[in-house]
Design a protein around this motif. Structure first.
Motif, short mmCIF file in Angstrom:
data_model
loop_
_atom_site.label_atom_id
_atom_site.label_comp_id
_atom_site.label_asym_id
_atom_site.label_seq_id
_atom_site.Cartn_x
_atom_site.Cartn_y
_atom_site.Cartn_z
N LEU A 1 0.83 -1.21 0.00
CA LEU A 1 0.00 0.00 0.00
C LEU A 1 0.85 1.26 0.00
CD1 LEU A 1 -2.83 1.40 0.42
CD2 LEU A 1 -2.37 1.19 2.89
N GLN A 2 0.52 2.19 -0.87
CA GLN A 2 1.11 3.53 -0.83
C GLN A 2 0.00 4.56 -0.69
OE1 GLN A 2 4.45 4.93 -3.36
NE2 GLN A 2 3.02 6.47 -4.14
N TYR B 1 7.21 0.42 5.95
CA TYR B 1 8.60 0.48 5.51
C TYR B 1 9.02 1.88 5.07
CZ TYR B 1 6.75 -0.29 0.70
OH TYR B 1 6.09 -0.21 -0.51
N GLN B 2 8.08 2.81 5.02
CA GLN B 2 8.41 4.20 4.73
C GLN B 2 7.24 5.07 5.15
OE1 GLN B 2 10.51 4.93 1.05
NE2 GLN B 2 9.43 6.84 0.73
N GLY B 3 7.53 6.25 5.71
CA GLY B 3 6.47 7.15 6.14
C GLY B 3 5.88 6.73 7.48
N SER B 4 4.60 7.05 7.68
CA SER B 4 3.96 6.73 8.95
C SER B 4 2.45 6.70 8.79
CB SER B 4 4.33 7.78 10.01
OG SER B 4 3.81 9.05 9.65
N ALA C 1 8.40 3.90 10.20
CA ALA C 1 9.20 2.98 9.42
C ALA C 1 9.87 1.92 10.29
CB ALA C 1 10.25 3.73 8.62
N ARG C 2 9.83 0.68 9.79
CA ARG C 2 10.41 -0.50 10.42
C ARG C 2 9.68 -0.87 11.70
NH1 ARG C 2 16.90 0.41 9.10
NH2 ARG C 2 16.71 -0.09 6.88
N ALA D 1 3.41 0.69 3.13
CA ALA D 1 3.27 -0.39 4.11
C ALA D 1 2.85 -1.69 3.44
CB ALA D 1 2.25 0.00 5.18
N LEU D 2 3.20 -2.79 4.09
CA LEU D 2 2.70 -4.10 3.72
C LEU D 2 1.54 -4.44 4.65
CD1 LEU D 2 6.01 -6.16 3.31
CD2 LEU D 2 4.80 -4.80 1.58
#
Length: 290
Positions: free
Chosen positions: A189-190, A212-215, A226-227, A249-250
């Protein structure tokens, strides 16, 4: 429709695997119940060739499935069944180790960004000793749903069904990857900065979101960055709200197996005796026997 609430946040841990490949990992006994049927989430992301060039030389698996998804870079796969191929950006490899696989995964580059994920998906006891299977799916084979304003959803596994009123006219979108016993959902998802998104999630499934990026900002004041992996409670739907920098995100969900888990490295079975048998089979060259 009850939306699921974020119950717990777990931080990915820096680790290494294979021939010294640097990864971010979410795994372990503590997460087995919460993630069931998923066993592990790994992320590889580096522009430094030294972090990944060693790759994952030939190694065995038994008792579960591996799902490899490349975002950037290329990874070559070879296995004992004679399968060989290269995963390019956007491609997915779905490998059912089942009774046994011996394979390697090696980067097809020595410099530049290598970014990808590998999920371990457990198999029920009745399927752990079935013959191994393997399939590659190219980026163009996997549907991408445009959500507007630069937001999108890639349907890697399962069926995406929108919930938001503004999307009621949208149809459900299904992945071409066949569904197994665990009926896994796996979406990339973006979301654009500040965008919100909703989707139906089967009430029977455990649900997790890996940023995995952003919030994302949650209704109860919690946030995922992230993470971080978010574990969600019961319900039939998921709502995510992107932060000011957007969200990547996944989204993973699956029907829990609720079976005992015994693991030793690359072997995941239901008892210590089965693990001992897997080790003995591998040492004697019987792991991949018919």
């Amino acid at each position: 429709m009850k939306l699921r609430k974020l119950n717990r946040i777990v931080h990915a841990q820096a680790s290494s695997d294979g021939a010294g490949v640097k990864i971010q990992r979410l795994a372990g006994r503590d997460l087995n119940t919460a993630l069931d049927p998923f066993l592990m989430v790994d992320e590889i992301r580096s522009e430094e060739g030294a972090d990944y060039i060693g790759g994952f030389p030939s190694h065995p698996h038994r008792g579960f499935e591996t799902i490899t998804y490349m975002k950037q870079g290329r990874m070559r796969h070879k296995d004992h069944m004679g399968n060989e191929g290269v995963l390019a950006p956007g491609d997915v490899q779905w490998m059912t180790a089942a009774r046994g696989v011996i394979h390697s995964e090696m980067p097809e580059q020595s410099e530049g960004l290598l970014h990808g994920f590998q999920l371990w998906l457990n198999l029920p006891a009745a399927e752990k000793m079935l013959p191994a299977a393997y399939s590659d799916y190219r980026h163009a084979q996997l549907p991408v749903v445009e959500l507007g304003d630069g937001s999108w959803l890639k349907v890697i596994a399962g069926t995406y069904t929108p919930l938001a009123e503004s999307s009621q006219k949208a149809k459900a979108v299904a992945s071409p990857i066949p569904q197994g016993t665990t009926e896994a959902l796996y979406w990339d998802l973006q979301l654009a900065p500040g965008a919100s998104w909703q989707a139906a999630i089967p009430a029977t499934h455990n649900l997790a979101v890996y940023v995995y990026q952003g919030s994302s900002t949650e209704a109860q004041g919690m946030s995922l960055t992230a993470r971080q992996l978010g574990l969600y409670g019961e319900g039939e739907g998921l709502n995510l709200q992107a932060g000011s920098e957007g969200l990547n995100a996944l989204v993973i969900a699956g029907k829990p197996l609720k079976e005992p888990i015994a693991q030793y490295g690359p072997f995941v079975m239901n008892s210590s005796a089965e693990i001992e048998q897997a080790i003995a089979d591998y040492q004697a060259g019987r792991l991949v026997a018919g």
